[in-house]
Design a protein around this motif. Structure first.
Motif, PDB file in Angstrom:
ATOM      1  N   ILE A 124       0.836  -1.192   0.000  1.00 53.26           N
ATOM      2  CA  ILE A 124       0.000   0.000   0.000  1.00 53.26           C
ATOM      3  C   ILE A 124       0.873   1.245   0.000  1.00 53.26           C
ATOM      4  N   LEU A 125       1.950   1.200   0.802  1.00 56.97           N
ATOM      5  CA  LEU A 125       2.850   2.350   0.861  1.00 56.97           C
ATOM      6  C   LEU A 125       3.436   2.627  -0.517  1.00 56.97           C
ATOM      7  N   ILE A 144      -7.059  19.841   3.072  1.00 57.90           N
ATOM      8  CA  ILE A 144      -7.173  19.034   4.296  1.00 57.90           C
ATOM      9  C   ILE A 144      -6.618  17.631   4.057  1.00 57.90           C
ATOM     10  N   ALA A 145      -6.955  17.070   2.897  1.00 53.35           N
ATOM     11  CA  ALA A 145      -6.492  15.710   2.597  1.00 53.35           C
ATOM     12  C   ALA A 145      -4.970  15.656   2.573  1.00 53.35           C
ATOM     13  N   MET A 171      -5.511   5.132   1.410  1.00 57.39           N
ATOM     14  CA  MET A 171      -5.250   5.350   2.839  1.00 57.39           C
ATOM     15  C   MET A 171      -6.183   4.508   3.707  1.00 57.39           C
ATOM     16  N   SER A 172      -7.459   4.435   3.268  1.00 53.93           N
ATOM     17  CA  SER A 172      -8.404   3.683   4.093  1.00 53.93           C
ATOM     18  C   SER A 172      -7.969   2.221   4.178  1.00 53.93           C
ATOM     19  N   ASP A 173      -7.311   1.732   3.081  1.00 52.85           N
ATOM     20  CA  ASP A 173      -6.811   0.353   3.143  1.00 52.85           C
ATOM     21  C   ASP A 173      -5.801   0.183   4.271  1.00 52.85           C
ATOM     22  N   ILE A 180      -9.006  11.441  -4.315  1.00 52.59           N
ATOM     23  CA  ILE A 180      -9.902  10.311  -4.045  1.00 52.59           C
ATOM     24  C   ILE A 180      -9.103   8.999  -4.000  1.00 52.59           C
ATOM     25  N   PHE A 181      -8.229   8.840  -5.010  1.00 52.48           N
ATOM     26  CA  PHE A 181      -7.370   7.647  -5.025  1.00 52.48           C
ATOM     27  C   PHE A 181      -6.574   7.507  -3.729  1.00 52.48           C
TER      28      PHE A 181
END
Lengths: 116, 691
Positions: B71-72, B247-248, B132-134, B126-127
Motif C-alpha cells: 500500500i505504501l 485538508i487531505a 489510505m483507508s486500506d 480520491i485515489f
C-alpha cells in the motif's frame, strides 16, 4: 485378609521362621526373600512355625522346594511345625511328609536340631 | 474492475455537470460576472460533480490487500504523480500568462486547463484517500474506523462551509472544522498498529516510504496553498474542493510524519517482537506436533529442536525418568539431544540438578561457583537451565538447555522454556501411553493366541463305550491355565485317564502343562503299569522343572471290558468314587488316595519308594470323579471355600445322572455358590460312569 508376614528369630543353633496369614503366589516372594537372606547369613537350621498361617497355595509350597537342596547340602534342614489341619492336608496331599520332617509344635523340632 | 452500467452513469453525470460548468465559466469570464450567490451555487454544482466522480471511482477500490508495504508503494506512486501534476500544471499555466493571486482564467484554453487540473487533482485525492483507508483498516478496530470516518466528515464539513465565501461567521466555522479534522489526523498516531507487525527489514523500508510520502504530500499541500498558482487555480474552480484537497494533503502529511516517527520508535523493539512471534510460531508448531504425532522419539526431537530455536541455547536435551515398579528404583535416560550428544553428556552426572529440579521446580545455574555446587565443574557451558517435565502431576523427566554465555537466560526465556516443557510433557506422556497401549494390545493378542493354542491341547471329548460313559469340564481362571486333562487308549481294551495341575499360574505353568501332555502321550502307551508310568513321568518332569515348580497328577488305568481300575497319584487331589450302597439307594463316597509325592519333588528312588497304587473294580452305576483344587478353592462373596465336603455331597446327590448331567449340576452349583466371585484357580473335573 491376604496379609502375609514372616518373622525370624534365633533359638540356639537354629532359626525360627514364623509365618502369618496367607501364603500364595502374591506373597511367596516375601518368603523367598527371607529364605535367601538366611542362606546369605549361612543359617541352615530352620524351623518353620505354621501356627498362624491360615492358607497355603501351591506357589507357597514351591518356596520350600526351592531352598531344600541348598539347605541340606550345607548339612542343615528345614523342619515344619505347628500346622493347622487344613494346611497340613495340603502338604500331606502333595507328599511333603516324604520330604520334610513335620512336627506338632516348634519345640519338638528345635530339640531335633539341638540334639545333633 | 469492470465498468458497469451504474458507474458509467456516474461518470456521465460528473462529465455533464463539468461541461455545464465549463459553459457557465466561459460565460462568466466573457462577461466578467462576479456574483457571490451565483458563485455559491456554482460551487455546489462542483461538489455534485466531484461526488459523482467519487461514486464512479469507487470501482477502482482494491480488494483490501493486507500488506502495508504494498500500500505504501502504491501511495508513493500516486503521491509522486499528484505532486508532479501540481508542479507542472502550475508552470504550464504560468507560461501561458497566468499569474497567481486571485487567479482568473483569461481565455478558453486556460479555462479548459483549469477544469482538467481540478478534476485531475480531485481524482488523485480520491485515489489517495481510498488507498489510505486500506492502510488504516489493516487490523481494523471500530475506533480506528470511526476516527477515519469522523475525519472525512469534518473535512467535508469544512469544504461545504467554504462554499459561501463572503460570510465571516461561516468561515470561522470552516476554520473550526478544519482544525478538528487536523486534530483527528493527529489522533491517528495511536492507531498505527500495522507498523508493529512489520519485520525489522520492513520497518526500514517503511521508514523510507514514510519519509518520501511526508515530503511529497507536504510539497503538494504547500503547492495548493492560496499563494501559489495551483492553489489559485483550484480556489477559482471550486473553493470546497480546494479546501478538501488541502485538508487531505495535510492529513496525509501529518499521517506519514507520524508514521515516520512511530516507525523509528518501533525499530529497537522489532527484535523482541520478531522473537516473540518466532516463539509463538514454534509454540504453534509444537502444539501441532502434540496433537498429531504419537511417536515418542519424534515428539522428543521436535521439542528439543523447538526449544533450541527459540532460546538459541547451544545445547538442549531431555532426560526421561524410568521407574521400576518391582524394585521401586528410578533411572534417567537421555532421550533426545539438540546440538549435543549422548556421548558428550554421558561424562557428566546431573544427579544434583535432578534433585534440585524435583524440589524447586526449575534450576538455573549461571555462574562458575554454582556449576561446582552441582558437580558440573567442567561442563562446557556457562549457563544451564533445567525444568521438570510434569504431565498430569506425573514427573516424567527433565528438560535441559545450556548456553555458552553466563547469565544467558532471562526471565522471559525461562518462562518460555517452562511453558514449552509443560506442553511437551503432556505430548511425551501421551505418546508413551500410546506406545504402551500398543504393546499391551500386542501382548493381549499373544495371550489370546496362547489361550487358543492351549485349548487345542485339551481334548474335545473323552472316549466312551457301551460299558462306560465320560464327560469333563475344564475352565482356565485366566487366559492361560495350568490344569491338564487327557486320555489315551493304551491298547484294545485299556484306557489311561489323567488329570493334573502345574504349580503356579501364568505362562510358565502353561508351558509345563503343554510339556506334561507330551510326557503323558508318549509314556502312557509304552508304560507297562501305572506305577511305571508315574516313575517315568517323575523322571521326565524332574529333569526339566525349575526347583520351585512341581506337577501333581492322578492317573487311572481302566480296563474297558471288566471295569478293573488302577490308580496312581502324584501329590494330586484324590479321586472320588461314588457307589450305590445296598438296596436303600444311598450313595457311598470313597476317596481314592494312594500315596505319592508331586512330580518333580523327589528323586526317582525316593519317589518310587513312596509311590502307592490303588486297585478296584467299577460296578454298575459307579461314578469315578477326578478333579483339581480349583473347584474346592472356589470362594463365595463371604470368603468361604466351596470345600471338599460340599463337593463330595454334591457328587453323591448328582450321581444318579449321566456324566453330562453331573457336569451340568456341578457348573450350576458352582455358579450358585460363587455368585459371580472370580475363580482364582483353573477348574477341571473328569466324570466317568460305569454302566
Amino acid at each position: 485378609m491376604n496379609e502375609f508376614k514372616v518373622l525370624t528369630r534365633d533359638s540356639g543353633n537354629a532359626v525360627i521362621m514364623e509365618l502369618h496369614g496367607f501364603l500364595d503366589a502374591h506373597t511367596a516372594p516375601d518368603l523367598e526373600k527371607t529364605f535367601s537372606e538366611l542362606m546369605a547369613k549361612g543359617k541352615y537350621n530352620i524351623v518353620v512355625n505354621f501356627n498362624s498361617l491360615s492358607y497355603i497355595s501351591s506357589a507357597g509350597l514351591g518356596v520350600f522346594m526351592a531352598y531344600i537342596d541348598e539347605v541340606r547340602n550345607n548339612r542343615g534342614d528345614i523342619k515344619l511345625a505347628g500346622m493347622q489341619q487344613k494346611v497340613f492336608n495340603v502338604f500331606d496331599l502333595l507328599g511333603f511328609p516324604f520330604l520334610y520332617e513335620i512336627y506338632k509344635d516348634q519345640d519338638e523340632a528345635l530339640k531335633k536340631f539341638n540334639n545333633i | 474492475m469492470r465498468l458497469n452500467f451504474r458507474n458509467s452513469l456516474y461518470f456521465v453525470a460528473a462529465g455533464s455537470i463539468a461541461t455545464l460548468l465549463l459553459v457557465y465559466d466561459w460565460i462568466r469570464i466573457s462577461i466578467n460576472l462576479e456574483d457571490p450567490v451565483l458563485n455559491g451555487f456554482r460551487s455546489l454544482f462542483t461538489i455534485a460533480a466531484f461526488a459523482f466522480l467519487y461514486a464512479a471511482m469507487r470501482i477502482f477500490r482494491t480488494k483490501k490487500s493486507a500488506k502495508p508495504l504494498e500500500i505504501l508503494r502504491k501511495l508513493v506512486a500516486y503521491g509522486f504523480f499528484s505532486a508532479a501534476i501540481i508542479s507542472t500544471w502550475g508552470i504550464m499555466l504560468e507560461n501561458r500568462g497566468a499569474s497567481s493571486g486571485n487567479f482568473m482564467p483569461s481565455n478558453i484554453m486556460q479555462l479548459l486547463a483549469t477544469t482538467a487540473f481540478a478534476f485531475g487533482i480531485a481524482a488523485f485525492v480520491i485515489f489517495l484517500l481510498m488507498t489510505m483507508s486500506d492502510i488504516i483498516y489493516i487490523k481494523p478496530d471500530r475506533k480506528v474506523r470511526r476516527r477515519f470516518e469522523l475525519f472525512i466528515i469534518f473535512a467535508l464539513a469544512a469544504s461545504f462551509l467554504s462554499v459561501f465565501d463572503g460570510s465571516s461567521f461561516l468561515s470561522v466555522l470552516r476554520d473550526i472544522a478544519f482544525g478538528v479534522s487536523v486534530f483527528i489526523a493527529l489522533l491517528h498516531i495511536v492507531s498505527m498498529n500495522w507498523i508493529v507487525f512489520l519485520t525489522k527489514k520492513e520497518k526500514y523500508k517503511s521508514l523510507v516510504h514514510s519519509f518520501v510520502l511526508m515530503v511529497l504530500f507536504g510539497y503538494s499541500y504547500a503547492s495548493i496553498g492560496p499563494a501559489n498558482l495551483a492553489g489559485g487555480v483550484l480556489g477559482f474552480y471550486s473553493p470546497p474542493m480546494s479546501e478538501f484537497a488541502k485538508i487531505a494533503f495535510l492529513f496525509l502529511t501529518i499521517y506519514f510524519s507520524l508514521a515516520f516517527i512511530v516507525t523509528i520508535f518501533h525499530i529497537p523493539t522489532s527484535g523482541v517482537f520478531e522473537k516473540k512471534k518466532r516463539e509463538l510460531d514454534s509454540y504453534q508448531n509444537l502444539s501441532k506436533v502434540i496433537t498429531n504425532v504419537m511417536d515418542t522419539s519424534e515428539v522428543l526431537n521436535n521439542t528439543v529442536a523447538v526449544v533450541g530455536a527459540v532460546t538459541q541455547a547451544n545445547k538442549v536435551w531431555i532426560e526421561l525418568r524410568y521407574e521400576d515398579d518391582g524394585t521401586s528404583t528410578e533411572e534417567y535416560r537421555i532421550s533426545a539431544t539438540h546440538r549435543t550428544s549422548q556421548y558428550e553428556l554421558s561424562t557428566f552426572d546431573f544427579g544434583e540438578v535432578r534433585k534440585a529440579v524435583r524440589s524447586e521446580k526449575r534450576v538455573i545455574v549461571q555462574d562458575a561457583d554454582e556449576f561446582v555446587k552441582f558437580n558440573l565443574k567442567n561442563f562446557p557451558a556457562k549457563s544451564l537451565l533445567a525444568v521438570p517435565l510434569t504431565a498430569h502431576d506425573d514427573y516424567i523427566g527433565v528438560l535441559y538447555a545450556a548456553h555458552e554465555m553466563p547469565y544467558a537466560f532471562d526471565d522471559e526465556e525461562i518462562s518460555t522454556v517452562s511453558a514449552f516443557a509443560d506442553t511437551a510433557a503432556v505430548a511425551i506422556q501421551n505418546s508413551l501411553l500410546f506406545t504402551k497401549s500398543i504393546e499391551n494390545e500386542r501382548l493381549q493378542h499373544e495371550l489370546r493366541i496362547a489361550h487358543e493354542m492351549q485349548l487345542k491341547l485339551l481334548p474335545t471329548s473323552l472316549p466312551s463305550s457301551d460299558r462306560f460313559e465320560t464327560d469333563f469340564l475344564s475352565f482356565p481362571a485366566f487366559e492361560v491355565g495350568s490344569d491338564y486333562i487327557d486320555c489315551s487308549r493304551i491298547d484294545g481294551r485299556r484306557y489311561a485317564f489323567v488329570v493334573g495341575d502345574v504349580s503356579g499360574k501364568g505362562t510358565s505353568a502353561a508351558f509345563y502343562m503343554a510339556y506334561m501332555k507330551g510326557v503323558f502321550q508318549s509314556l502312557s502307551a509304552s508304560a507297562r503299569s501305572p506305577l511305571e508310568f508315574m516313575m517315568a513321568a517323575n523322571e521326565a518332569v524332574g529333569s526339566t522343572l525349575q526347583k520351585n515348580f512341581f506337577i501333581t497328577l492322578i492317573y487311572v488305568m481302566l480296563d474297558g471290558e471288566t471295569g478293573e481300575a488302577s490308580v496312581v497319584r502324584a501329590g494330586h487331589t484324590p479321586g472320588v468314587l461314588i457307589s450305590p450302597d445296598g438296596e436303600a439307594g444311598e450313595m457311598n463316597c470313597r476317596l481314592i488316595r494312594p500315596a505319592g509325592a508331586g512330580l518333580g519333588l523327589e528323586q526317582s528312588d525316593d519317589f518310587g519308594r513312596h509311590l502307592g497304587e490303588e486297585k478296584f473294580v467299577l460296578r454298575h452305576n459307579d461314578t469315578l470323579v477326578l478333579y483339581t483344587d480349583g473347584i474346592t478353592d472356589q470362594r463365595n462373596p463371604g470368603g468361604e471355600d466351596f470345600g471338599e465336603q460340599r463337593f463330595y455331597d454334591l457328587l453323591k446327590e448328582l450321581s444318579d445322572g449321566s456324566p453330562t448331567e453331573i457336569k451340568g449340576g456341578i457348573i450350576r452349583a458352582l455358579a450358585e455358590f460363587s455368585q459371580g466371585t472370580d475363580a482364582v484357580d483353573d477348574t477341571t473335573v473328569l466324570i466317568l460312569k460305569w454302566r
